[in-house]
Every structure is written in structure tokens, then in C-alpha cells.
Enzyme design. Structure first.
Site, PDB file in Angstrom:
ATOM      1  N   ASN A   1       2.959   4.674   1.518  1.00 29.12           N
ATOM      2  CA  ASN A   1       3.601   4.761   2.805  1.00 29.12           C
ATOM      3  C   ASN A   1       4.232   3.440   3.691  1.00 29.12           C
ATOM      4  O   ASN A   1       4.018   3.728   4.273  1.00 29.12           O
ATOM      5  CB  ASN A   1       2.611   5.875   3.584  1.00 29.12           C
ATOM      6  CG  ASN A   1       2.081   7.159   2.867  1.00 29.12           C
ATOM      7  OD1 ASN A   1       2.611   7.644   2.208  1.00 29.12           O
ATOM      8  ND2 ASN A   1       0.887   7.318   3.395  1.00 29.12           N
TER       9      ASN A   1
ATOM     10  N   CYS B   1      -6.970  -1.698   5.747  1.00 34.55           N
ATOM     11  CA  CYS B   1      -7.035  -3.186   6.014  1.00 34.55           C
ATOM     12  C   CYS B   1      -8.279  -3.080   5.567  1.00 34.55           C
ATOM     13  O   CYS B   1      -9.438  -1.945   5.439  1.00 34.55           O
ATOM     14  CB  CYS B   1      -7.652  -3.314   7.458  1.00 34.55           C
ATOM     15  SG  CYS B   1      -8.046  -3.182   7.833  1.00 34.55           S
TER      16      CYS B   1
ATOM     17  N   GLY C   1       7.446   2.658   3.011  1.00 32.91           N
ATOM     18  CA  GLY C   1       8.724   2.937   2.829  1.00 32.91           C
ATOM     19  C   GLY C   1       9.080   1.911   1.271  1.00 32.91           C
ATOM     20  O   GLY C   1      10.364   1.053   1.468  1.00 32.91           O
ATOM     21  N   LYS C   2       8.138   1.537   0.402  1.00 32.11           N
ATOM     22  CA  LYS C   2       8.438   1.415  -1.176  1.00 32.11           C
ATOM     23  C   LYS C   2      10.452   2.134  -1.219  1.00 32.11           C
ATOM     24  O   LYS C   2      11.112   1.484  -1.930  1.00 32.11           O
ATOM     25  CB  LYS C   2       7.810   1.147  -2.102  1.00 32.11           C
ATOM     26  CG  LYS C   2       7.125   0.427  -1.999  1.00 32.11           C
ATOM     27  CD  LYS C   2       6.112  -0.089  -2.784  1.00 32.11           C
ATOM     28  CE  LYS C   2       4.966   0.986  -3.175  1.00 32.11           C
ATOM     29  NZ  LYS C   2       3.954   1.391  -1.696  1.00 32.11           N
TER      30      LYS C   2
ATOM     31  N   CYS D   1      -6.071   0.976  12.743  1.00 39.69           N
ATOM     32  CA  CYS D   1      -6.762  -0.802  13.420  1.00 39.69           C
ATOM     33  C   CYS D   1      -5.380  -1.594  14.140  1.00 39.69           C
ATOM     34  O   CYS D   1      -5.435  -2.316  14.586  1.00 39.69           O
ATOM     35  CB  CYS D   1      -8.010  -1.114  13.203  1.00 39.69           C
ATOM     36  SG  CYS D   1      -7.188  -2.128  11.664  1.00 39.69           S
TER      37      CYS D   1
ATOM     38  N   ALA E   1       1.092  -0.733   0.139  1.00 39.47           N
ATOM     39  CA  ALA E   1       0.337  -0.047   0.350  1.00 39.47           C
ATOM     40  C   ALA E   1       0.923   1.448   0.223  1.00 39.47           C
ATOM     41  O   ALA E   1       2.072   0.931   0.234  1.00 39.47           O
ATOM     42  CB  ALA E   1      -1.121  -0.071   1.129  1.00 39.47           C
TER      43      ALA E   1
ATOM     44  N   ASP F   1      10.172   2.635  -9.821  1.00 41.36           N
ATOM     45  CA  ASP F   1       9.909   2.950  -9.015  1.00 41.36           C
ATOM     46  C   ASP F   1       8.203   2.647  -9.987  1.00 41.36           C
ATOM     47  O   ASP F   1       8.206   3.633 -10.791  1.00 41.36           O
ATOM     48  CB  ASP F   1      10.503   4.255  -7.998  1.00 41.36           C
ATOM     49  CG  ASP F   1       9.387   4.666  -7.238  1.00 41.36           C
ATOM     50  OD1 ASP F   1       8.769   4.177  -6.722  1.00 41.36           O
ATOM     51  OD2 ASP F   1       9.428   5.685  -6.733  1.00 41.36           O
ATOM     52  N   GLU F   2       7.300   3.399  -8.945  1.00 33.66           N
ATOM     53  CA  GLU F   2       5.600   3.250  -9.134  1.00 33.66           C
ATOM     54  C   GLU F   2       5.511   2.542 -10.678  1.00 33.66           C
ATOM     55  O   GLU F   2       4.648   2.536 -11.214  1.00 33.66           O
ATOM     56  CB  GLU F   2       5.611   4.888 -10.020  1.00 33.66           C
ATOM     57  CG  GLU F   2       5.046   5.656  -8.469  1.00 33.66           C
ATOM     58  CD  GLU F   2       4.871   5.577  -7.362  1.00 33.66           C
ATOM     59  OE1 GLU F   2       3.742   5.019  -7.710  1.00 33.66           O
ATOM     60  OE2 GLU F   2       4.937   6.937  -6.491  1.00 33.66           O
TER      61      GLU F   2
ATOM     62  N   CYS G   1      -2.425  -0.620   9.128  1.00 34.12           N
ATOM     63  CA  CYS G   1      -3.797  -0.102   8.839  1.00 34.12           C
ATOM     64  C   CYS G   1      -3.903   1.223  10.595  1.00 34.12           C
ATOM     65  O   CYS G   1      -3.216   0.143  12.014  1.00 34.12           O
ATOM     66  CB  CYS G   1      -4.800  -0.687   8.935  1.00 34.12           C
ATOM     67  SG  CYS G   1      -6.622  -0.389   8.875  1.00 34.12           S
TER      68      CYS G   1
HETATM   69 ZN   LIG Z   1      -7.999  -1.383   9.478  1.00 35.76          ZN
END
Ligand SMILES: [Zn+2]
Length: 195
Positions: free
Chosen positions: A12, A181, A14-15, A145, A10, A85-86, A143
């Protein structure tokens, strides 16, 4: 044996930091890595910039219509590693061309990118990489959560978006992203996956 790799995660996750570290490691060994990026991504222009502030110039910006096989054969046969990248913004055809490079030139290619867009649908380049890459590796992020984030939620002026173009660059036109998530993605976008 050279391989085609896809490191996906996803936003952010750290790629970019991984890319910079990887290029540095190769150079430290006296080898030559090059970095490419699809031109559709305007964030940082011809540079890639990690969230911890490190940056590096991209060696080649890939136009949507470019034949990356021809580009590499013409200009980059002496490199030891190609990092993209990308990579979600590559076309399916370009991913196929990269696999031909790996096989014909015996150069490993590491692609980094997102799996899905803000609606939870796969980008064509990512889908093709998931289809054919020798090695898949998930870069995990969390996430709010505490569970693994898999989705990208698009915000405009802080408001969650459920319509719009697949591509809207982070930081432009008040667009920002947050990760979620599956359960939180459903909560934030106010819809079930089967809607
Ligand atoms: Zn979540």
C-alpha cells in the site's frame, strides 16, 4: 545507458499508481512500455489495479519457470521500457536474466515490489534485486505511529499471523495486510527480532 531499477516499499505504498503513471508518461512521449507480472500473484489476474481505481492490462504474465531473457529476446526487443509489478515473486534466476537483458539489449527495466514477507524475511526476487540492481529507490509509506513503515503484517479475519506460507494474496481467504515500522511490527507480532 539502460539500467535495472528496483523500487521497493511496504504494501500500500502506491507502487501500482507509480507504475501506471510511468507507463502513461512513456506513451505520452511516443514510446512503448510493456508491463509484466509474475503469475503467482492472482490479484487482478492479468490486470494491475491501483488503490485509487486505475487499472491496466498486463502484457505478459511470467511463469515461475519462464526464462525471461528468452521471452524478451523473442517478443519484446522493440520496446523502450519494461516494467515489472510484484517483482518480489520473481526467482533469483529471473532477476539475473533481467540484468542480462539490460546489458545485451540496452532496455531499461523497472521492477516494483516488496522487500520482505509477513515474517520480515526478504523474498528471493527482492533479495537478488537488492544485490544487483543499478538503482535502488525506496517508496516510503507511514506506520500508524507516524514512523516509516518497513514491514507487512498479515491478518486473517483481523488476527495477526506469525506462521504460514510466504505467499498469501491480499484479499483472498480473508487475508489482509497492514504495514508497520520495526517497533510496531515487534509489538503486533509479539516477538523480538532476535527470538
Ligand atoms: Zn510504528
Amino acid at each position: 545507458m539502460a539500467k535495472l531499477y528496483f523500487f521497493y516499499g511496504a504494501m500500500n505504498s502506491g507502487k501500482t499508481t507509480r507504475i501506471l503513471q510511468c507507463a502513461y508518461n512513456y506513451e505520452e512521449q511516443g514510446m512503448t512500455p510493456i508491463i509484466m507480472k509474475p503469475k503467482i500473484d492472482t490479484k487482478g489476474d492479468d490486470k494491475i489495479v491501483s488503490r485509487i481505481g486505475a487499472k491496466r492490462k498486463v502484457d505478459y504474465l511470467i511463469e515461475p519457470k519462464a526464462n525471461v531473457y528468452d521471452v524478451i529476446v523473442e517478443s519484446y526487443t522493440n520496446v523502450d521500457l519494461i516494467i515489472i509489478d510484484e517483482a518480489q515473486f520473481l526467482t533469483e534466476k529471473q532477476v539475473n536474466q533481467l540484468m542480462d537483458v539490460v546489458i545485451d539489449l540496452n532496455i531499461s527495466i523497472m521492477c516494483f515490489g516488496l522487500r520482505t514477507d509477513f515474517l520480515g524475511n526478504s523474498f528471493p526476487g527482492a533479495r537478488r534485486l537488492l544485490d544487483i540492481a543499478h538503482e535502488l529507490s525506496e517508496i516510503k509509506t507511514i506506520c500508524e505511529c507516524g514512523h516509516k513503515a518497513m514491514f507487512n503484517v498479515r491478518l486473517v479475519d483481523g488476527k495477526v499471523q506469525t506462521e504460514g506460507d510466504s505467499v498469501a494474496i491480499d484479499g483472498e481467504k480473508n487475508v489482509t495486510y497492514t504495514v508497520a515500522c520495526p517497533r510496531c511490527f515487534r509489538l503486533k507480532t509479539h516477538r523480538k527480532f532476535d527470538n
